[in-house]
Design an enzyme around this catalytic site. Structure first.
Site, short mmCIF file in Angstrom:
data_model
loop_
_atom_site.label_atom_id
_atom_site.label_comp_id
_atom_site.label_asym_id
_atom_site.label_seq_id
_atom_site.Cartn_x
_atom_site.Cartn_y
_atom_site.Cartn_z
N HIS A 64 -6.48 3.28 -3.33
CA HIS A 64 -6.16 3.44 -1.92
C HIS A 64 -6.60 4.91 -1.50
O HIS A 64 -5.98 5.40 -0.54
CB HIS A 64 -4.80 2.96 -1.54
CG HIS A 64 -4.67 2.90 -0.11
ND1 HIS A 64 -5.36 2.19 0.68
CD2 HIS A 64 -3.29 3.17 0.67
CE1 HIS A 64 -5.00 1.88 2.01
NE2 HIS A 64 -3.65 2.87 1.81
N HIS B 282 3.85 -2.11 3.21
CA HIS B 282 3.89 -0.82 2.51
C HIS B 282 5.18 -0.71 1.68
O HIS B 282 6.27 -1.00 2.33
CB HIS B 282 3.76 0.25 3.38
CG HIS B 282 2.58 0.21 4.16
ND1 HIS B 282 2.47 -0.81 5.40
CD2 HIS B 282 1.36 0.91 4.17
CE1 HIS B 282 1.07 -0.57 5.82
NE2 HIS B 282 0.79 0.39 4.92
N TYR C 7 -6.06 2.74 6.42
CA TYR C 7 -5.66 2.49 7.91
C TYR C 7 -6.81 1.08 8.03
O TYR C 7 -7.24 0.64 9.18
CB TYR C 7 -6.44 3.47 8.95
CG TYR C 7 -5.60 4.76 8.70
CD1 TYR C 7 -4.23 4.81 8.88
CD2 TYR C 7 -6.14 5.66 7.86
CE1 TYR C 7 -3.46 6.04 8.67
CE2 TYR C 7 -5.49 6.98 7.63
CZ TYR C 7 -4.21 7.31 7.91
OH TYR C 7 -3.58 8.23 8.00
N HIS D 79 -5.47 9.42 1.13
CA HIS D 79 -5.50 8.70 2.39
C HIS D 79 -5.85 9.30 3.60
O HIS D 79 -5.34 8.99 4.62
CB HIS D 79 -3.80 8.42 2.58
CG HIS D 79 -3.52 7.06 3.12
ND1 HIS D 79 -3.35 6.82 4.54
CD2 HIS D 79 -3.27 5.86 2.73
CE1 HIS D 79 -3.23 5.84 5.08
NE2 HIS D 79 -2.90 5.01 3.79
N ASP E 116 0.73 -1.08 -0.14
CA ASP E 116 -0.09 0.05 0.03
C ASP E 116 0.81 1.21 0.01
O ASP E 116 2.17 1.39 0.35
CB ASP E 116 -0.97 -0.19 1.27
CG ASP E 116 -2.02 -0.91 1.04
OD1 ASP E 116 -1.90 -1.72 0.23
OD2 ASP E 116 -2.72 -0.77 1.94
N ASP E 117 0.08 2.34 -0.31
CA ASP E 117 0.62 3.85 -0.17
C ASP E 117 1.72 4.20 -1.12
O ASP E 117 2.17 5.61 -1.09
CB ASP E 117 1.27 4.11 1.17
CG ASP E 117 0.58 3.87 2.39
OD1 ASP E 117 -0.88 3.30 2.10
OD2 ASP E 117 0.82 4.17 3.58
CO CO Z 1 -2.26 3.32 3.68
#
Ligand code: CO
Length: 259
Positions: free
Chosen positions: A116, A215, A158, A120, A63-64
């Site tokens: 995503h 991540h 999250y 965020h 992610d991210d």
């Molecule tokens: Co994230």
């Protein structure tokens, strides 16, 4: 004849249930779900999914990104011959449009990309529904520019969801992917501490977890954890595939055209 009637009523039901209007900036932003065909997939929309349904499969997710380490993760996945899923943000550690090459590379190498959100935010706790919709549609516009399609899979930031989040994601026809293994690698971004994340990964793998969250924006994840996870999953005889594949969903269902 019966099949035609059934199909017709399904379409009408879909139109009635999923058409939704969201006022944005004072005007009415119509989410036209009539263009979306949900019939090709058996994966539910707007419901939390945290594990694979195809026996023997396992889904690595990162992610991210995109970020400066994402290409290194892609190199590592290619060297290992395994597939993964990237839940990308529009503007968090880096801007997605400026990093379109990374997105296209991930798809070209057999990985899946999902949404995503744009930036965020916490979606729970009464976030304005219009803001939530904008978080998704702004990133959809970026994906259209980069790959000409929109992902049908998303992961809430999250992993935070409530009824309101699920309702909106359902209306927008998104599969909501959580995780059954959470490495919490962001708490252990250090060459020694990252092994705490690996131990947590191994415990939750022992507990039957099949979708793991890490991540690609942390150096220790890219340098150490990713390879350690791959080696461990391989030891267990599990096949590393994308989230869509681990849910038995055909690749043509992982993306859709413009709304
Ligand atoms: Co994230």
């Amino acid at each position: 004849m019966q099949l035609i009637q059934f199909t017709t009523s399904l379409v009408l039901c879909t139109l009635a249930t999923f058409s939704a209007a969201f006022p944005v900036n004072g005007s009415t932003h119509e989410i036209d779900e009539t263009q979306l065909d949900r019939r090709g997939t058996s994966v539910p929309f707007g419901a939390v999914i945290d594990r694979c349904t195809v026996p023997g499969t396992f889904a690595l997710t990162f992610d991210d990104g995109p970020f400066i380490f994402t290409n290194k993760i892609l190199d590592l996945l290619r060297a290992n011959g395994v597939r993964a899923t990237f839940f990308l943000t529009g503007q968090l550690h880096a801007n997605i449009i400026a990093n379109g090459d990374i997105v296209r590379r991930a798809i070209a190498e057999g990985h899946q990309v999902g949404s995503h959100t744009w930036s965020h935010p916490w979606l729970v706790g009464g976030l304005d529904q219009n803001v939530m919709v904008k978080q998704m549609t702004q990133l959809e516009s970026a994906f259209l520019r980069i790959i000409g399609r929109i992902p049908t899979y998303m992961r809430p930031p999250y992993l935070a969801v409530d009824g309101s989040v699920l309702a909106i994601m359902g209306q927008l026809s998104y599969h909501v992917i959580s995780a059954s293994i959470d490495t919490k690698d962001y708490e252990n971004d250090d060459p020694v501490a990252i092994w705490n994340s690996f131990e947590k990964f191994r415990r939750e793998l022992d507990g039957g977890g099949t979708i793991t969250l890490a991540h690609d924006v942390h150096r220790s994840t890219v340098d150490i954890l990713a390879q350690a996870m791959i080696d461990e999953i391989r030891k267990r005889g599990l096949k590393m595939v994308t989230v869509g594949e681990c849910l038995g969903d055909a690749p043509e269902n992982w993306y859709r055209g413009a709304r």
